[in-house]
Design an enzyme around this catalytic site. Sequence first.
Site, short mmCIF file in Angstrom:
data_model
loop_
_atom_site.label_atom_id
_atom_site.label_comp_id
_atom_site.label_asym_id
_atom_site.label_seq_id
_atom_site.Cartn_x
_atom_site.Cartn_y
_atom_site.Cartn_z
CE LYS A 175 -1.96 2.67 3.18
NZ LYS A 175 -2.10 3.96 2.45
CD GLU A 250 13.83 1.84 10.78
OE1 GLU A 250 14.08 2.95 11.29
OE2 GLU A 250 14.30 0.77 11.23
CB CYS A 284 12.54 9.95 8.39
SG CYS A 284 13.44 8.82 7.31
CD GLU A 381 9.51 13.43 11.95
OE1 GLU A 381 10.36 12.99 11.16
OE2 GLU A 381 8.53 12.77 12.34
#
Length: 480
Positions: A175, A250, A284, A381
């Site tokens: 997906k 991750e 990331c 973040e």
Amino acid sequence: MTETYHNYVDGEWVAAETGETFENRNPADRSDVVGEFQQSGVEDAERAVEAAAAASDEWADTPGPERGAILRATSQALEARKDELTETLVREEGKARPEAAGEVQRAIDIFSYYGAKASDIGGTVKSSSSRDTTLYTVNEPVGVAGLITPWNYPIAIPAWKIAPALATGTTVVFKPASAAPNVARKLVECLDEAGLPDGALNFVTGPGRSVGKTFTTHEAVDAVSFTGSSAVGNTVGEQANETGKRVQLEMGGKNPVVVMDSADVDAAVDIAASGAFGVTGQACTATSRAIVHEDVYDEFVSGVVEAAEAIEVGPGLDGADMGPQVNQSELDSTLEYVDVGQSEGATLETGGNAVDVGDGFFVEPAVFSDVEPDMRIAQEEIFGPVLAVLPVSSYEEALDVANGVPYGLSASIVTQDLTEAHDFVAESESGVVKVNEKTTGLELHVPFGGMKDSSSETYREQGDAGLDFYTLSKTVYLNY
């Protein structure tokens, strides 16, 4: 006329049972509809899993060199379509053209690499303590893997999950992120063109609440690999663990570059600016914090502000240095963090404003100075082109600040002091540690993964480690 694209299940391009679709638009020009994609539901996801399960034995029994030939042919098909794939990626995700071309090349190289590795997949022979006995191990495919990938690297991350899975003989349900599904769809076209057997790979677009959840909970799925935010990743991990699946997660990062007093400041500025503002900060591993020794702090801030202000913001297809954020939500989040930073008392040195360039989600690269370690812009973040610069008075303080966040993905130090360099490598709480390099950028043949809230800390991706997740080891005692 807008084209409607289908799912790929059991070797066929099929419409979703829901009968529903969603639009994907160019983030640099909202009037540009990239295409309509299937808004799939649980039934569609289940059909894909059933196809992968049915194909599992045959694909597992296919010799490794034969599987590798298909992966190499996929690499060649990607190479032949590189310009097309690059433009598709820019148009749907927003990257600057050189960044998109580099990502497509990464996918090409990954399939070539794992195409070669497929011939080497095997076990090891050990010396037995018994006479007349051969003792060895065999690596077998895990079965069916559910792969859920993000929008920020919409062809590279699928490639580094799909290629090792197929190399080992594991079948796949996949997906992609709904914000950037088209370049992933074209990757699947290349695999089909290369002769991948029906059912070995199945591609389903749609929401995580239906498609993703089915992949993480279905009893026929043996392993789940996810890349994305920590919040979603933790949910995926919980769902997969409830049904006893192998899990690889991750997730986010708050990556520092430490700049010491011995550093070449011009080089440090280049390293920090490239890591912070490349790919619009939507990585990331992006540099989110610059932790700078007070002796070079003012010089560094001046340099990085100048670098930020020199960046041309605009559509990647028009040759701009930095493209848009991927959607309104991401832009709003970045602008909100700019407001948060100012309200907390940090100094906004430059940028942080929405940019009126056509009809897109553009923002100026932002630099904050006078940032304290406990501020939100130094802890959370942001996933946008925002760099927080924090002053420190010693290496020991710099290390404490660098490690003083919940994340641990990538970290860098810029120094000419070998003691500091070696100590930082040993003491940094990050899965990737660099010396005199930017926090972004990864070699494909070495392990990649994070620590703390950046990862499940179970299995690494890429290189030989990327094969480990998709294989089970069987130990054989043969007494002759």
